[in-house]
Design an enzyme around this catalytic site. Structure first.
Site, PDB file in Angstrom:
ATOM      1  N   LYS A  52      42.123  25.162  40.471  1.00  0.00           N
ATOM      2  CA  LYS A  52      40.994  25.472  41.357  1.00  0.00           C
ATOM      3  C   LYS A  52      39.710  25.684  40.558  1.00  0.00           C
ATOM      4  O   LYS A  52      38.646  25.194  40.936  1.00  0.00           O
ATOM      5  CB  LYS A  52      41.298  26.724  42.184  1.00  0.00           C
ATOM      6  CG  LYS A  52      42.354  26.516  43.249  1.00  0.00           C
ATOM      7  CD  LYS A  52      42.607  27.817  44.005  1.00  0.00           C
ATOM      8  CE  LYS A  52      43.580  27.637  45.143  1.00  0.00           C
ATOM      9  NZ  LYS A  52      43.753  28.879  45.928  1.00  0.00           N
ATOM     10  N   SER A  70      41.581  32.144  42.118  1.00  0.00           N
ATOM     11  CA  SER A  70      42.830  32.873  42.330  1.00  0.00           C
ATOM     12  C   SER A  70      43.704  32.123  43.319  1.00  0.00           C
ATOM     13  O   SER A  70      43.206  31.394  44.174  1.00  0.00           O
ATOM     14  CB  SER A  70      42.523  34.277  42.859  1.00  0.00           C
ATOM     15  OG  SER A  70      43.697  35.037  42.999  1.00  0.00           O
ATOM     16  N   ASP A  71      45.012  32.307  43.182  1.00  0.00           N
ATOM     17  CA  ASP A  71      45.954  31.762  44.146  1.00  0.00           C
ATOM     18  C   ASP A  71      47.083  32.765  44.326  1.00  0.00           C
ATOM     19  O   ASP A  71      47.496  33.408  43.365  1.00  0.00           O
ATOM     20  CB  ASP A  71      46.515  30.413  43.691  1.00  0.00           C
ATOM     21  CG  ASP A  71      47.152  29.673  44.846  1.00  0.00           C
ATOM     22  OD1 ASP A  71      46.409  29.070  45.635  1.00  0.00           O
ATOM     23  OD2 ASP A  71      48.394  29.720  44.980  1.00  0.00           O
ATOM     24  N   THR A  72      47.566  32.896  45.546  1.00  0.00           N
ATOM     25  CA  THR A  72      48.601  33.877  45.873  1.00  0.00           C
ATOM     26  C   THR A  72      49.776  33.191  46.556  1.00  0.00           C
ATOM     27  O   THR A  72      49.582  32.331  47.413  1.00  0.00           O
ATOM     28  CB  THR A  72      48.026  34.966  46.804  1.00  0.00           C
ATOM     29  OG1 THR A  72      46.915  35.589  46.150  1.00  0.00           O
ATOM     30  CG2 THR A  72      49.067  36.024  47.140  1.00  0.00           C
TER      31      THR A  72
END
EC number: 3.6.1.9
Length: 192
Positions: A52, A70-72
Site C-alpha cells: 500500500k 496499515s492493513d488489518t
C-alpha cells in the site's frame, strides 16, 4: 513534516489524528491479492502494508514526506478472515467466532519519500467473543457495520458488544496501533 495516510478508512483517519495533527489522505489502490498468505500473519500484514505504501509513493510527484500505511486481518482456526463478500458470509464468520478467541493483526509501514527508507512493524491482539445467538448476529448484520471490516465486526461500534475481553492493543483491533506507529516514527527520527 508532510504526512500521507495511504488509506480511506475513517477509523484510521481518526486514530492518526491522535498523534499527527495534519496529514493528507491518498488511498492506496494496491491489489491485496498480489500477496499470498504463507501462514505467517505478521509477515503477511507487513507485506500488505508495504504494498500500500509503495503504491501511494508511485503516484506522487514529490520527493519529501512520510507515507503511513496499515492493513488489518482477523486470524481464526488457521484462516485469514477478511472483509465479508456478502451478508451470509458475514453471518458465517460471526457464527464461527461466537464464544471463541481469535487474533487480530495489523501491519504498519512508514515510508520516507526523501530517503526511501522503510520501517515496518506489526501488532497482534487476542479477542474473546461472547456466545452469540442467531438473532444478535442477524440484527448486527442489518446495521451494515460488518460489511467493510475484517472478521465482519468493528470493536469500536455496535460490534463491540460481542467482545468479552481482549489481550493486547485495542487500537490494533480498530485498525491502527498508534503506540507502535508512534515509536516507528520516532525510530525514523520524526519529531511529533
Amino acid at each position: 513534516m508532510n504526512f500521507i495516510l495511504a488509506s480511506s478508512s475513517e477509523r484510521r483517519k481518526e486514530l492518526l489524528k491522535r498523534i499527527v495533527e495534519n496529514f493528507e489522505v491518498i488511498p492506496s489502490d494496491y491489489d491485496e491479492k498480489e500477496v499470498a498468505f504463507n501462514g505467517n500473519c505478521s509477515e503477511y500484514v507487513m507485506e500488505l502494508s508495504k504494498g500500500k505504501a509503495l503504491n501511494v509513493a508511485s503516484k506522487l510527484k514529490r520527493d519529501s514526506g512520510i507515507i503511513i500505511a496499515s492493513d488489518t486481518i482477523v486470524y481464526f482456526n488457521g484462516e485469514v478472515l477478511g472483509k465479508p463478500s456478502s451478508k451470509e458470509h458475514a453471518y458465517e464468520m460471526l457464527k464461527s467466532l461466537s464464544g471463541e478467541v481469535h487474533e487480530v493483526y495489523s501491519g504498519i509501514v512508514i515510508y520516507d519519500l526523501s530517503s526511501k527508507k522503510i520501517k515496518a512493524d506489526y501488532s497482534c491482539s487476542k479477542v474473546k467473543f461472547s456466545n452469540l445467538d442467531d438473532k444478535m448476529i442477524r440484527e448486527y448484520i442489518k446495521t451494515g457495520e460488518p460489511m467493510d471490516k475484517a472478521g465482519s465486526y468493528g470493536i469500536q461500534g455496535y460490534g463491540g458488544i460481542f467482545v468479552e475481553k481482549i489481550h493486547g492493543c485495542y487500537y490494533n483491533i480498530v485498525g491502527l496501533p498508534i503506540n507502535k506507529l508512534y515509536f516507528l516514527l520516532k525510530e525514523m527520527g520524526v519529531n511529533l
